[in-house]
Enzyme design. Structure first.
Site, PDB file in Angstrom:
ATOM      1  N   PRO A  60       0.829  -1.214   0.000  1.00  0.00           N
ATOM      2  CA  PRO A  60       0.000   0.000   0.000  1.00  0.00           C
ATOM      3  C   PRO A  60       0.858   1.257   0.000  1.00  0.00           C
ATOM      4  O   PRO A  60       1.843   1.354   0.725  1.00  0.00           O
ATOM      5  CB  PRO A  60      -0.807  -0.132   1.301  1.00  0.00           C
ATOM      6  CG  PRO A  60      -0.884  -1.607   1.530  1.00  0.00           C
ATOM      7  CD  PRO A  60       0.430  -2.150   1.061  1.00  0.00           C
ATOM      8  N   CYS A  61       0.484   2.212  -0.822  1.00  0.00           N
ATOM      9  CA  CYS A  61       1.328   3.396  -1.015  1.00  0.00           C
ATOM     10  C   CYS A  61       1.365   4.271   0.224  1.00  0.00           C
ATOM     11  O   CYS A  61       2.256   5.103   0.361  1.00  0.00           O
ATOM     12  CB  CYS A  61       0.844   4.202  -2.216  1.00  0.00           C
ATOM     13  SG  CYS A  61      -0.826   4.849  -2.042  1.00  0.00           S
TER      14      CYS A  61
END
Length: 508
Positions: free
Chosen positions: A107-108
């Site tokens: 996840p960024c």
């Protein structure tokens, strides 16, 4: 990596055993599905979301729906609390020999504050992620790479990771992987150029062990399409940090460009034309609330497109002559707006349409603008959001174009993808979203409508993953062919995306 370990993995592959994949942050399995089709074995997966993990288990681990949804069963795992040896214990082989390829998209959110020093710490401190909880997820990914020593690594994320607070995260990832013994490259790719009926721009990073001596290449496009200006602008913004790196960034590769002579991109109509019409909502028989169809619905009496045929006959995920999950939201205020909107119309146009419909009805009823009835009627017709603040909140698809990007926000509402058929006057169904994301009709999602939409929006399009899997497989085939072990003929092995439209068996 020890040469003996590389040779051991290649020897196993040359003997006819499939390459073993670990999918981290697996979601429901979009990336797994592409690799499965390319002949890889999905050996293990880690996913935190309970319903997404259940979907992955249902489709790749042979469990029944009853088994994955039992209250006592939870397939979800937290990567920060699951050590590599735990994740692959069921394979019953030495840790470093258990996995050939690691794939996934951390996840960024974890990238914003990850600095270069932190990324490098993983080499000497396997538990470095414990020191900075804000970067746990990405450092855990590196922890798995270091422990399992795969031959290849694939990372996917949004384009913004190239310019995240002025930091190019993809560059930092490559530097770390290079120090761990990998050749590494990254680029931006739009799935619409690979047979997916959707414009979806993503960063893909590919790494191969240096000892393999392979030049890293990204798959060549199979379909031609000129992206709208908005997508070009997004790409320019993402690449902005590269200007600072200039000639020093040897990790970046220019995006593979489609040849104008390639077949045109798959359109929304080609993707959805053979699915049955939905009109029950127009008859007042659709109620609000969570829903799923547990019984199959027959296909429409229309010949599917080439793409539709693939969705029906994807090897290992063939439909049984019907579809599931063809369900939509109940949005009674908006059906008349959906019908009157033109293809490509967005929220400002939708509000203008609603105002016109409202005023016509108010005039017909002879309501005074000062009356309560007038104000109440307006609420029944006009959406409440400010068009200047939410210009992209709604969009009606164009039948003759690919769809715009499907987002996880589909789990909250699906106004971003209003069906192009005004006579149906609705947003897309779960199964239509799956089609636009290139999930085959035999792939099933665990949960009710909203979680299913979220799983689809979060996924990597399987056809995009398939193209990348074929690239990795070609590189490892080349190494195996030059190794002391002769690669056994594998009738499942095919190259290029042409196989995706042939209907020939390809799964494990």
């Amino acid at each position: 990596m020890r040469p003996a370990l590389i040779q051991s993995k290649l020897k196993r592959y040359a003997a006819g055993q499939p390459l073993r994949v670990l999918d981290l942050f697996a979601g429901c399995g979009g990336m797994s599905l592409g690799f499965h089709r390319a002949g890889f074995h999905i050996a293990a997966a880690i996913e935190f979301d309970r319903l997404a993990a259940a979907s992955h288990a249902l489709n790749f681990e042979g469990h029944s729906l009853e088994a994955v949804t039992a209250p006592s069963v939870n397939h979800a795992r937290d990567i920060t609390a699951t050590r590599p040896e735990e994740a692959v214990a069921h394979l019953q082989c030495p840790l470093a020999e258990s996995i050939d390829v690691i794939i996934g998209g951390p996840p960024c959110q974890a990238f914003a504050r990850v600095g270069r020093a932190k990324l490098r710490e993983i080499q000497d401190h396997p538990d470095a992620y414990l020191r900075d909880p804000r970067a746990q997820l990405y450092l855990s990914y590196l922890d798995y790479v270091q422990a399992l020593k795969p031959l290849a690594v694939l990372v996917e994320n949004v384009p913004d990771v190239l310019n995240h607070g002025g930091l190019n995260i993809a560059h930092e990832i490559c530097e770390t992987l290079q120090a761990l013994g990998y050749d590494c490259r990254y680029t931006l790719i739009n799935s619409v150029h690979y047979g997916v009926p959707q414009m979806r721009e993503r960063m893909f990073l590919l790494a191969l062990r240096k000892e393999l001596k392979q030049t890293i290449v990204f798959p060549r496009p199979t379909h031609a399409f000129t992206l709208p200006k908005g997508y070009a602008g997004t790409r320019r913004t993402a690449l902005k940090t590269l200007e600072k790196l200039a000639d020093t960034d040897s990790f970046f590769q220019e995006t593979p460009q489609p040849d104008a002579n390639l077949p045109p991109a798959v359109t929304a109509a080609e993707a959805l034309m053979d699915l049955p019409l939905i009109t029950a909502h127009l008859e007042g028989s659709l109620k609000r609330g969570a829903r799923r169809f547990t019984q199959g619905i027959p296909y429409a009496d229309r010949e599917p497109s080439t793409y539709g045929h693939l969705m029906r006959h994807w090897p290992g995920f063939e439909s049984k002559g019907h579809i599931n999950d063809h369900v939509i939201r109940s949005l009674p205020r908006d059906y008349k707006i959906f019908r009157a909107m033109q293809p490509g119309d967005q929220y400002p146009e939708a509000v203008a349409v609603a105002e016109k419909l409202f005023k016509a009805e108010a005039t017909r009823r002879r309501l005074s603008p000062q009356s309560k009835a007038y104000k109440d009627l307006r609420k029944d017709f006009v959406p409440p959001y400010d068009p200047s603040k939410f210009p992209n909140k709604w969009r009606k698809m164009a039948a003759g174009e690919p769809a715009r990007t499907l987002m996880a926000h589909l789990g909250k509402d699906s106004y971003s993808h209003i069906h192009y058929d005004g006579q149906q006057a609705r947003t897309i169904s779960v199964r239509e979203a799956a089609r636009l994301q290139s999930f085959p009709d035999g792939f099933h999602f665990v949960g009710t409508m909203n979680p299913a939409f979220k799983q689809i929006g979060n996924a990597v399009p399987p056809l995009m993953a398939y193209a990348l899997a074929q690239t990795i497989k070609a590189a490892l085939d080349d190494v195996a062919a030059r190794s002391p072990y002769e690669r056994r003929h594998d009738s499942r092995a095919e190259t290029g995306l042409h196989a995706a439209y042939s209907g020939s068996s390809h799964g494990t």
